[in-house]
Design a protein around this motif. Sequence first.
Motif, PDB file in Angstrom:
ATOM      1  N   VAL A  56       0.854  -1.191   0.000  1.00 23.64           N
ATOM      2  CA  VAL A  56       0.000   0.000   0.000  1.00 23.64           C
ATOM      3  C   VAL A  56       0.888   1.238   0.000  1.00 23.64           C
ATOM      4  CG1 VAL A  56      -1.747   1.308   1.278  1.00 23.64           C
ATOM      5  CG2 VAL A  56      -1.852  -1.202   1.222  1.00 23.64           C
ATOM      6  N   SER A  58       0.596   5.687  -0.805  1.00 19.27           N
ATOM      7  CA  SER A  58      -0.258   6.840  -1.083  1.00 19.27           C
ATOM      8  C   SER A  58       0.196   7.441  -2.405  1.00 19.27           C
ATOM      9  CB  SER A  58      -0.138   7.867   0.045  1.00 19.27           C
ATOM     10  OG  SER A  58      -1.018   8.934  -0.200  1.00 19.27           O
ATOM     11  N   THR A  61      -4.281   9.417  -7.557  1.00 20.62           N
ATOM     12  CA  THR A  61      -5.235   8.515  -8.182  1.00 20.62           C
ATOM     13  C   THR A  61      -6.465   9.307  -8.623  1.00 20.62           C
ATOM     14  OG1 THR A  61      -4.515   6.809  -6.639  1.00 20.62           O
ATOM     15  CG2 THR A  61      -6.570   6.408  -7.779  1.00 20.62           C
ATOM     16  N   SER A  76      -4.159  12.046  -3.624  1.00 24.42           N
ATOM     17  CA  SER A  76      -3.373  10.948  -3.068  1.00 24.42           C
ATOM     18  C   SER A  76      -4.259  10.079  -2.197  1.00 24.42           C
ATOM     19  CB  SER A  76      -2.207  11.494  -2.247  1.00 24.42           C
ATOM     20  OG  SER A  76      -1.263  12.068  -3.095  1.00 24.42           O
ATOM     21  N   LEU A  77      -4.322   8.823  -2.563  1.00 30.27           N
ATOM     22  CA  LEU A  77      -5.131   7.853  -1.829  1.00 30.27           C
ATOM     23  C   LEU A  77      -4.295   6.614  -1.556  1.00 30.27           C
ATOM     24  CD1 LEU A  77      -8.357   8.011  -3.995  1.00 30.27           C
ATOM     25  CD2 LEU A  77      -8.076   8.908  -1.692  1.00 30.27           C
ATOM     26  N   SER A  79      -3.280   3.169  -1.998  1.00 29.08           N
ATOM     27  CA  SER A  79      -3.548   2.271  -3.123  1.00 29.08           C
ATOM     28  C   SER A  79      -2.580   1.106  -3.102  1.00 29.08           C
ATOM     29  CB  SER A  79      -3.401   3.034  -4.443  1.00 29.08           C
ATOM     30  OG  SER A  79      -4.244   4.165  -4.473  1.00 29.08           O
ATOM     31  N   LEU A  81      -0.155  -1.298  -4.949  1.00 37.73           N
ATOM     32  CA  LEU A  81       0.651  -1.338  -6.166  1.00 37.73           C
ATOM     33  C   LEU A  81       1.308  -2.705  -6.296  1.00 37.73           C
ATOM     34  CD1 LEU A  81       2.524   2.090  -6.033  1.00 37.73           C
ATOM     35  CD2 LEU A  81       0.412   1.534  -7.211  1.00 37.73           C
ATOM     36  N   LEU A  86      -1.296  -0.043 -10.425  1.00 36.42           N
ATOM     37  CA  LEU A  86      -2.253   0.177  -9.346  1.00 36.42           C
ATOM     38  C   LEU A  86      -3.329  -0.904  -9.459  1.00 36.42           C
ATOM     39  CD1 LEU A  86      -3.547   3.523  -8.105  1.00 36.42           C
ATOM     40  CD2 LEU A  86      -5.159   1.683  -8.489  1.00 36.42           C
ATOM     41  N   THR A  87      -3.413  -1.758  -8.460  1.00 40.39           N
ATOM     42  CA  THR A  87      -4.362  -2.873  -8.534  1.00 40.39           C
ATOM     43  C   THR A  87      -5.672  -2.581  -7.814  1.00 40.39           C
ATOM     44  OG1 THR A  87      -3.352  -3.943  -6.629  1.00 40.39           O
ATOM     45  CG2 THR A  87      -2.545  -4.597  -8.793  1.00 40.39           C
ATOM     46  N   SER A  88      -5.623  -1.731  -6.789  1.00 38.95           N
ATOM     47  CA  SER A  88      -6.863  -1.340  -6.111  1.00 38.95           C
ATOM     48  C   SER A  88      -6.618  -0.095  -5.273  1.00 38.95           C
ATOM     49  CB  SER A  88      -7.399  -2.476  -5.231  1.00 38.95           C
ATOM     50  OG  SER A  88      -6.482  -2.786  -4.209  1.00 38.95           O
ATOM     51  N   VAL A  89      -7.700   0.616  -5.037  1.00 36.61           N
ATOM     52  CA  VAL A  89      -7.665   1.817  -4.199  1.00 36.61           C
ATOM     53  C   VAL A  89      -8.385   1.485  -2.901  1.00 36.61           C
ATOM     54  CG1 VAL A  89      -8.420   4.220  -3.993  1.00 36.61           C
ATOM     55  CG2 VAL A  89      -7.639   3.349  -6.194  1.00 36.61           C
ATOM     56  N   ASN A  91     -10.551   2.541  -0.114  1.00 40.89           N
ATOM     57  CA  ASN A  91     -11.538   3.599   0.077  1.00 40.89           C
ATOM     58  C   ASN A  91     -11.790   3.770   1.573  1.00 40.89           C
ATOM     59  OD1 ASN A  91     -13.573   5.421  -0.243  1.00 40.89           O
ATOM     60  ND2 ASN A  91     -14.816   4.144  -1.573  1.00 40.89           N
TER      61      ASN A  91
END
Length: 119
Positions: A56, A58, A61, A76-77, A79, A81, A86-89, A91
């Motif tokens: 993970v 930041s 995105t 910047s979230l 995420s 990698l 980037l495979t997922s964010v 939330n």
Amino acid sequence: MYSYAACPRSTCAADLNRELFPLAYEVIKLKGYTNWAIGLSVANLCETILKDLYRVHSVSTLFKGMYGVENDVFLSLPSVLSAAGLTSVINPKLKDDEVAQLKKSAETLWNIQKDIKDL
């Protein structure tokens, strides 16, 4: 705050350069030399991607569609990698007042982007 809409391109660039150039020295004076931190951050990102570590980070995105934001803004979230990028964010759960502040920040950023895009 500096308004891009108030002057022609060449004047804006010269004015911005005059305003921002001394600020770099002020940042170094207050914060210290920061190139190592930037280099280490980039090395960490590269390691995650090259070694397919699914860490993970930041990273900036596209935020459109999250929390009711409908403009093309990047924030910047946290995420995940990997070698695939980037495979997922992630939330994060936010309180109502935090969502309101986030929307206000996204709107402010969008308004600045629009001004730059119109140049």
